[in-house]
Each structure stands twice: as C-alpha cells, then as structure tokens.
Write a protein that holds these residues in place. Structure first.
Motif, PDB file in Angstrom:
ATOM      1  N   PRO A  75       0.889  -1.163   0.062  1.00  0.00           N
ATOM      2  CA  PRO A  75       0.081   0.074  -0.128  1.00  0.00           C
ATOM      3  C   PRO A  75       0.872   1.251  -0.011  1.00  0.00           C
ATOM      4  CG  PRO A  75       0.051  -0.980   2.271  1.00  0.00           C
ATOM      5  CD  PRO A  75       0.609  -2.194   1.142  1.00  0.00           C
ATOM      6  N   ILE A  76       2.122   1.296   0.662  1.00  0.00           N
ATOM      7  CA  ILE A  76       2.945   2.609   0.625  1.00  0.00           C
ATOM      8  C   ILE A  76       3.461   2.720  -0.765  1.00  0.00           C
ATOM      9  CG2 ILE A  76       4.756   3.292   1.723  1.00  0.00           C
ATOM     10  CD1 ILE A  76       4.695   1.862   3.933  1.00  0.00           C
ATOM     11  N   TRP A  77       3.983   1.673  -1.399  1.00  0.00           N
ATOM     12  CA  TRP A  77       4.514   1.667  -2.757  1.00  0.00           C
ATOM     13  C   TRP A  77       3.581   2.105  -3.849  1.00  0.00           C
ATOM     14  CZ3 TRP A  77       8.763  -2.509  -3.484  1.00  0.00           C
ATOM     15  CH2 TRP A  77       9.882  -2.407  -2.447  1.00  0.00           C
ATOM     16  N   SER A  78       2.209   1.773  -3.553  1.00  0.00           N
ATOM     17  CA  SER A  78       1.341   1.916  -4.454  1.00  0.00           C
ATOM     18  C   SER A  78       0.939   3.420  -4.346  1.00  0.00           C
ATOM     19  CB  SER A  78      -0.150   1.214  -4.182  1.00  0.00           C
ATOM     20  OG  SER A  78      -1.361   1.543  -4.826  1.00  0.00           O
ATOM     21  N   ASN A  79       1.185   4.086  -3.384  1.00  0.00           N
ATOM     22  CA  ASN A  79       0.797   5.563  -3.530  1.00  0.00           C
ATOM     23  C   ASN A  79       2.205   6.489  -3.725  1.00  0.00           C
ATOM     24  OD1 ASN A  79      -2.029   5.285  -2.730  1.00  0.00           O
ATOM     25  ND2 ASN A  79      -1.171   5.130  -0.361  1.00  0.00           N
ATOM     26  N   GLU A  80       3.110   5.874  -3.196  1.00  0.00           N
ATOM     27  CA  GLU A  80       4.526   6.557  -3.411  1.00  0.00           C
ATOM     28  C   GLU A  80       5.424   6.324  -4.404  1.00  0.00           C
ATOM     29  OE1 GLU A  80       6.177   6.807   0.583  1.00  0.00           O
ATOM     30  OE2 GLU A  80       4.550   7.383   1.467  1.00  0.00           O
ATOM     31  N   HIS A  81       5.494   4.949  -4.809  1.00  0.00           N
ATOM     32  CA  HIS A  81       6.492   4.430  -5.570  1.00  0.00           C
ATOM     33  C   HIS A  81       5.713   3.393  -6.559  1.00  0.00           C
ATOM     34  CE1 HIS A  81       9.689   6.601  -3.533  1.00  0.00           C
ATOM     35  NE2 HIS A  81       9.123   5.739  -2.388  1.00  0.00           N
ATOM     36  N   PRO A  82       4.758   3.671  -7.447  1.00  0.00           N
ATOM     37  CA  PRO A  82       4.137   2.584  -8.227  1.00  0.00           C
ATOM     38  C   PRO A  82       4.959   2.087  -9.236  1.00  0.00           C
ATOM     39  CG  PRO A  82       3.382   5.104  -8.878  1.00  0.00           C
ATOM     40  CD  PRO A  82       4.170   5.077  -7.668  1.00  0.00           C
ATOM     41  N   TRP A  83       5.959   2.717  -9.670  1.00  0.00           N
ATOM     42  CA  TRP A  83       6.748   1.944 -10.431  1.00  0.00           C
ATOM     43  C   TRP A  83       7.709   0.879  -9.900  1.00  0.00           C
ATOM     44  CZ3 TRP A  83       7.841   0.869 -15.229  1.00  0.00           C
ATOM     45  CH2 TRP A  83       9.115   0.436 -15.669  1.00  0.00           C
ATOM     46  N   ALA A  84       8.089   1.095  -8.699  1.00  0.00           N
ATOM     47  CA  ALA A  84       8.542  -0.191  -8.042  1.00  0.00           C
ATOM     48  C   ALA A  84       7.690  -1.106  -7.768  1.00  0.00           C
ATOM     49  CB  ALA A  84       9.327   0.372  -6.579  1.00  0.00           C
ATOM     50  N   LEU A  85       6.410  -0.797  -7.351  1.00  0.00           N
ATOM     51  CA  LEU A  85       5.436  -1.876  -7.097  1.00  0.00           C
ATOM     52  C   LEU A  85       5.110  -2.702  -8.580  1.00  0.00           C
ATOM     53  CD1 LEU A  85       3.753  -3.119  -5.037  1.00  0.00           C
ATOM     54  CD2 LEU A  85       1.741  -1.728  -5.483  1.00  0.00           C
ATOM     55  N   GLU A  86       5.003  -1.959  -9.639  1.00  0.00           N
ATOM     56  CA  GLU A  86       4.825  -2.569 -10.928  1.00  0.00           C
ATOM     57  C   GLU A  86       5.944  -3.687 -11.050  1.00  0.00           C
ATOM     58  OE1 GLU A  86       4.983  -1.549 -15.759  1.00  0.00           O
ATOM     59  OE2 GLU A  86       3.794  -0.341 -14.404  1.00  0.00           O
ATOM     60  N   LEU A  87       7.266  -3.415 -10.725  1.00  0.00           N
ATOM     61  CA  LEU A  87       8.233  -4.182 -11.209  1.00  0.00           C
ATOM     62  C   LEU A  87       8.193  -5.247 -10.127  1.00  0.00           C
ATOM     63  CD1 LEU A  87      11.089  -1.827 -12.322  1.00  0.00           C
ATOM     64  CD2 LEU A  87       9.596  -3.284 -13.650  1.00  0.00           C
ATOM     65  N   ALA A  88       7.814  -5.075  -8.836  1.00  0.00           N
ATOM     66  CA  ALA A  88       7.859  -6.116  -7.869  1.00  0.00           C
ATOM     67  C   ALA A  88       6.787  -7.074  -8.526  1.00  0.00           C
ATOM     68  CB  ALA A  88       7.382  -5.540  -6.552  1.00  0.00           C
ATOM     69  N   GLU A  89       5.739  -6.859  -8.874  1.00  0.00           N
ATOM     70  CA  GLU A  89       4.713  -7.614  -9.481  1.00  0.00           C
ATOM     71  C   GLU A  89       4.977  -8.324 -10.837  1.00  0.00           C
ATOM     72  OE1 GLU A  89       1.004  -7.690  -6.897  1.00  0.00           O
ATOM     73  OE2 GLU A  89       0.550  -6.205  -8.418  1.00  0.00           O
ATOM     74  N   VAL A  90       6.192  -7.842 -11.472  1.00  0.00           N
ATOM     75  CA  VAL A  90       6.452  -8.269 -12.702  1.00  0.00           C
ATOM     76  C   VAL A  90       7.337  -9.563 -12.351  1.00  0.00           C
ATOM     77  CG1 VAL A  90       8.223  -8.137 -14.570  1.00  0.00           C
ATOM     78  CG2 VAL A  90       6.531  -6.302 -14.104  1.00  0.00           C
ATOM     79  N   PHE A  91       8.126  -9.479 -11.174  1.00  0.00           N
ATOM     80  CA  PHE A  91       8.878 -10.679 -10.663  1.00  0.00           C
ATOM     81  C   PHE A  91       7.733 -11.855 -10.233  1.00  0.00           C
ATOM     82  CE2 PHE A  91      10.604 -13.281  -7.150  1.00  0.00           C
ATOM     83  CZ  PHE A  91      11.851 -13.258  -7.484  1.00  0.00           C
TER      84      PHE A  91
END
Length: 451
Positions: A359-375
């Motif tokens: 939830p934190i990265w979704s608001n502040e770092h959506p790019w990092a969260l996208e690449l995490a879900e790519v993994f």
C-alpha cells in the motif's frame, strides 16, 4: 443436479481454550457442526472427554480415557456422527441441538462498519441459510462451492460461522475481524476495477445473515462468484504432472498472455495492485481463459513475492535521463526504528507480515510496485512453463526458491529469456508490464498461427 446423500466429513478443530472440539460435514443439502465438550461430570472414558483429552495432548494413566492416535480419534468422531455405522459395542451418542453462544458475537462483528463498509453493489442478495454447501475450495477464510436450492453452482467467498468459530478467542477475535476486513477490502476493490476479461468481476449477488429473527437487519457475510470448473493454473499443472504430460505450448502462451494482461490492467488502468500473484489465483473459465481472483491485498506468497518487497527494503527513484527513459530504482536496507503496519497475530512471522510495502509503494512508488509484481508474474510463469514437481511447502522466503529450466527442452529459448528477465534480482533489469503484455500477445498469436 449433484446430490450428496451420504455425510461428507470436512473439518475437525479445537477451540482456543481446548475444552471444545468441533467437527463439520455436509450431506443431504445440509451442513452441520458437531461439538464435543469436555465435561467433568461425565466419566473420563466418555467420547467427548476422550476426544478433548487427545486433542489437547493431556496425560492420562487410563488408556481408555484417550486415543492411541489422531487417526483413531478422527475415526471415532466420524463414526459417532455416522450413526448408521455404529455397532452395539460402541458408546451410544445422544446429540443435543443448540444455538452456539458465539453466534451473536459473530453477527456483531459482521455488522461492525469499523472493519470496512460494504459499498453499494448488486441489489440482489441471498440468505446464507438457503445455500447448499459442497466442498471448500481452499484459502484461509471460506471459499466454498455452493448452489441455491434451484440454480447453478457458485462460489461463496466471505466469512461463515465455521471460520469464525475456528478463529474465535477471548482476546477480541482479532483474526475473525481481520478476515471480515479482508473480505470487505476485496469486495470494494473489485467494485472499483474497470471490467476486464482476465480479472474477476465483483460478485453479482451478496450473501446475508439475519439474527435472531427475520425482523433483525441483514448483515453481509460474503458474496457469490461464478464457479469455474476448469480449476486453476496450479491445479492444472499438478494434474498434468501426475499424468506425466506437458501442457501444450499454445495453452502456455495463452495463459502467460492472460496473466500479463490481468496485472497490466490492475496497475496501468485500475491503478491498484494484487499482491498475491501465483498460479493458484488464476482460475480457468470454460474457454481456458485465465481470470485473476483473490483480491484481498493482504498477504503475499513466499514463493512468488519479489525479494525487494519483503518488508526489509526502502526504495527511492532517480529521475529519468536522456540515457535512461525509465526511472532508476535504488533500494536501501531498512536499518532504522522497527516498524509495523500489519496487525500482530493475524499472519505469520515473515518480515512482510510486519511491514507491508504494497500500500505504501502503491501511493509513493508505483513504478517499484509494478516491477515487484513483474517478478511475481515471472515466478508464476516459470512454474507454468517449467512444471516443477515440488509444491514448495518448505519455502519461507523468495530467496530460498531456486529456479532452473531442467526438463524444459520444449520451451522456446526466447520464452525462458523473458521469464528470467522478469525474475531478475535487479528490478531495474526487469521488463515493464507493457513490454511483457506485448511479448506474450505476440507469442500467443504465433502459436495460434502454427496451430
């Protein structure tokens, strides 16, 4: 229409205090919970006392006051319930029908809007008591195949009394309340995701409970989702492995394209995330299209979680440059004050059960969260393409799972390379969701052209 004239055993569990053992089963269009209660006024050799003694592991000098094995205990419980199987040498059992004193507390939890409000959705609802239950389909809560007295099969997802009874305690019922909150979060999330063929739609019908009578207001306990008889990607992999078969390449390309499209839609269109991406959460419809389900956004599997999203890392972004059109991510191991944003005692002891970055990265770092879900997609695709025999039950952290391409000579090298890129330890080296969707749509089209 499927019928169950025989009693089907389901669950046996003990309550928080160890004084009651419960058993649940279904048959003849009914689901019944049986209770075995320790009673000091009955002899220690009575069935209920023997059951509680064995389940609690209490020591006794009298062998007749317990059971030799758990298997013997289970046989005695189900034998007592299946009255037609009891012979004259077995203790006669008298069952008393009663309303459990915890049920009103369960209803109060369901009515508690502090656990999340149920947004306005379908106008149709059905009373839980009218559902005919079949087997549970998995999960910590209550995902169960059901049907109405007249109608097709559906899947009930929510919180039923069996689940509440299993997790109730004398310290606030934290787990029960957490499960209710998870269900409401999932329902509200699905309501706000624009429709997509590879994303589970919100339930067309909600399920309610009225207590103590029909004059009481209804409270929502779950919803009815479509039942997909094609199973899920994990079960299809397992079934194929049991038969010694490889899933056809055209279906694998089809499914990888579906997986990527679903997660692309979540991030780029719905501006949200899934968190629990794994083969078991992609169900197959009648045309073998995969549909991403289980949108609780509460826990992540150790097998597919991105290592940098395990709760021990912080991330910052460098601005794009002329040389790098994508923002570069930098990860720093958290070394400051211990932190927690997940309630205690509702999950395990993994670091992401303490600090949830999603939830934190979704608001502040959506790019990092996208690449995490790519993994997570990469790990899921590897499981599909490679078809490993292991169920990975011993994996406690994503770093413990070692991926390889043994016995995968049928998989094109370009597919392996793309999946390996998705699983890169460096998130900056992973493809984004747009590239991933484009790759698999092209590969799926090529497979269809060859067929």
């Amino acid at each position: 229409m499927e019928t169950h004239d025989d009693f089907e055993p389901e669950w046996i569990w003990v309550d928080d205090e160890g004084t009651n053992v419960y058993a649940q089963g279904y048959g003849r269009d009914l689901t019944v919970i049986f209770s075995f209660c320790a009673d000091k006024h009955s002899p220690p050799t009575s069935l209920a006392n023997r059951v509680c003694t064995k389940y609690e592991g209490l020591e006794t000098e009298e062998p007749a006051s317990t059971f030799s094995t758990i298997k013997d205990l289970h046989a005695a419980i189900w034998g007592a319930i299946r009255v037609d199987s009891i012979d004259s040498s077995i203790e006669k059992i008298t069952w008393n029908i009663y309303s459990h004193p915890l049920f009103p507390r369960f209803v109060r939890h369901l009515a508690d809007e502090s656990l999340g409000r149920t947004s306005a959705g379908p106008s149709k609802s059905v009373d839980f008591a009218s559902l005919i239950r079949y087997e549970q389909l998995g999960g910590r809560g209550c995902t169960t195949r059901v049907r109405l007295p007249i109608g097709e099969y559906s899947v009930f997802k929510g919180v039923d009394f069996r689940t509440a009874l299993q997790y109730s305690d004398n310290e606030g019922d934290k787990i029960v309340r957490n499960l209710i909150s998870n269900w409401r979060r999932e329902y509200n999330t699905l309501l706000h995701i624009p429709p997509h063929p590879n994303v589970l739609p919100p339930p067309p019908m909600l399920v309610t409970i009225q207590w103590p009578d029909r004059s009481a207001p209804s409270v929502f306990c779950g919803g009815l989702f479509p039942f997909y008889p094609g199973g899920n990607a994990a079960s299809r992999i397992k079934d194929s492995n049991k038969k010694g078969l490889r899933i056809p390449l055209d279906l694998k390309a089809h499914w990888c394209a579906n997986m990527a499209a679903a997660v692309f839609h979540a991030h780029r269109i719905a501006k949200t995330y899934h968190m629990d991406i794994k083969p078991g959460n992609f169900v197959a419809d009648g045309s073998d299209n995969l549909i991403l389900c289980d949108w609780e956004q509460h826990d992540a599997p150790a097998t597919t979680l991105a290592p940098e999203a395990d709760g021990t890392w912080d991330v910052t972004e460098d601005l794009p440059t002329l040389q790098a059109v994508r923002p570069q991510l930098r990860y720093i191991k958290h070394s400051g004050t211990p932190r927690r944003n997940v309630d205690e005692d509702v999950l395990g002891d993994a670091p992401w059960h303490i600090w949830n970055v999603f939830p934190i990265w979704s608001n502040e770092h959506p790019w990092a969260l996208e690449l995490a879900e790519v993994f997570s997609l990469g790990r899921s695709m590897w499981m599909l393409l490679r078809q490993p025999e292991s169920d990975f039950e011993d994996i406690e952290h994503p770093d413990q799972l070692i991926t390889d391409w043994d016995k995968s000579e049928d998989i094109p090298a370009t597919w392996k390379q793309m999946v390996d890129r998705c699983m890169s330890r460096d998130p900056n080296k992973r493809p984004d969701l747009s590239e991933l969707v484009g790759f698999w749509m092209n590969e799926w089209s090529a497979q269809k052209a060859e067929g």
